[in-house]
Enzyme design. Structure first.
Site, short mmCIF file in Angstrom:
data_model
loop_
_atom_site.label_atom_id
_atom_site.label_comp_id
_atom_site.label_asym_id
_atom_site.label_seq_id
_atom_site.Cartn_x
_atom_site.Cartn_y
_atom_site.Cartn_z
CG ASP A 16 -1.77 1.22 1.33
OD1 ASP A 16 -2.47 1.51 0.34
OD2 ASP A 16 -1.76 1.93 2.36
CB SER A 17 0.14 4.76 -0.70
OG SER A 17 -1.08 4.78 0.04
CB CYS A 79 -2.78 1.08 -2.57
SG CYS A 79 -2.93 2.83 -2.93
CD GLU A 157 -2.23 8.55 6.91
OE1 GLU A 157 -1.19 9.11 7.25
OE2 GLU A 157 -2.26 7.55 6.16
CB CYS A 190 -10.08 5.07 0.00
SG CYS A 190 -8.65 5.78 0.84
CG HIS A 192 -6.72 5.99 4.93
ND1 HIS A 192 -5.92 5.32 4.03
CD2 HIS A 192 -5.89 6.68 5.76
CE1 HIS A 192 -4.66 5.62 4.28
NE2 HIS A 192 -4.61 6.44 5.31
N1 DGL Z 1 -4.10 3.78 0.04
C1 DGL Z 1 -4.77 4.82 -0.71
C2 DGL Z 1 -5.98 4.21 -1.43
O1 DGL Z 1 -6.53 3.22 -1.03
C3 DGL Z 1 -5.16 5.98 0.19
C4 DGL Z 1 -3.98 6.79 0.68
C5 DGL Z 1 -3.23 7.49 -0.43
O2 DGL Z 1 -3.78 8.44 -1.04
O3 DGL Z 1 -2.10 7.09 -0.69
O4 DGL Z 1 -6.39 4.75 -2.42
#
Ligand code: DGL
Length: 279
Positions: A16-17, A79, A157, A190, A192
């Site tokens: 993931d990011s 992600c 976050e 997403c 989050h």
């Molecule tokens: N992990 C990203 C997503 O699911 C969210 C966080 C980011 O923008 O990197 O799209």
């Protein structure tokens, strides 16, 4: 999708990011408690959701390549933004099956009824058109409504409570059109957003089913491993080994909330190493 049964003791690779994909790792651990997971969070370059698709594609390739070096039996692109920007590229470069988070969530969303489907995601995910295209191919002609919600990632976050007035205010603003449409299902597209699912559910009301893209992907992984007889046979609970491109202490501390467990094994890997690894 195939997983070689001789690889059943190998870990599942997840990237993931940043921290968000730990929500997907948590879903995997719940469904498949015997699986070892090796996780990469690219915290030094988060967020992906506001970057160009070309940049996200480059980062995603580097992330995947790093995990492929650990010889996983399957790769999960946790992600949504990376899935939206790079899934075809990642499938081309990986010698193992790759599970994304867009197709499984979309497939679950269309089974909730005949009505409109909604999806909320980062700005880049929406811009990519991936949800629109996937839903259109799975359910041609179905009404689809999308909303980019860029402030939700920093809000989560920051650890804001779901009943924080700021959360309510931002959600009301982003979901105004969605509330008019009242979709049958709403994809939380997403990593989050599951952390705001109570607040989103309360706002949307009982007639809209929320679909967590990460939970849907975890169910997909479980189905694939089951079908290929490739589940890890160990009785002991699986290990979660994490790598982050930024501060491991911060990752371990903040990651607990996303991963729903203590993170005892967090290592640093520099983005320069990821880049080198790729060239
Ligand atoms: N992990 C990203 C997503 O699911 C969210 C966080 C980011 O923008 O990197 O799209």
């Amino acid at each position: 999708m195939k997983v070689d049964p001789s690889q059943r003791s190998r870990p599942i690779g997840v990237f993931d990011s940043g921290l968000g994909g730990l929500t997907v790792a948590a879903e995997l651990a719940e469904l498949l408690p015997g699986e070892d997971i090796v996780y990469l969070g690219d915290s030094a370059r988060v967020p992906y959701g506001i970057k160009s698709l070309e940049t996200v594609r480059r980062f995603a390739r580097e992330d995947a390549k790093f995990l492929l070096g650990m010889d996983p039996k399957l790769l999960v692109v946790a992600c949504n933004t990376a899935s939206a920007a790079a899934i075809d590229t990642l499938r081309d470069l990986s010698g193992v099956s790759v599970v994304d988070v867009i197709a499984p969530g979309s497939a679950e969303a269309i089974t909730c009824g005949e009505g409109p489907v909604g999806a909320v995601a980062t700005e880049a995910t929406i811009r990519s058109g991936a949800y629109q295209a996937t839903l259109e191919s799975l359910a041609p002609g179905r009404e689809v409504h999308l909303a980019a919600c860029p402030l939700l990632v920093p809000i989560v976050e920051e650890g804001r409570a779901e009943d924080d007035p700021i959360v309510t205010h931002v959600l009301c603003d982003y979901l105004r059109d969605m509330l008019r449409v009242r979709p049958t299902s709403l994809i939380l597209g997403c990593t989050h957003y599951p952390l705001l699912s109570r607040a989103i559910g309360k706002l949307m009301g009982p007639d809209t089913t929320l679909i967590s893209s990460g939970a849907a992907a975890a169910r997909d992984v479980a189905r694939v491993l089951e079908a290929c007889d490739a589940k890890n046979p160990q009785d002991a609970p699986g290990q979660l080994d994490c790598y982050t491109t930024d501060n491991p202490e911060r990752f371990a501390k903040l990651g607990e909330r996303f991963g729903r467990r203590k993170l005892t094994s967090v290592h640093y890997v520099g983005t320069d190493e990821l880049e080198l690894n790729f060239s």
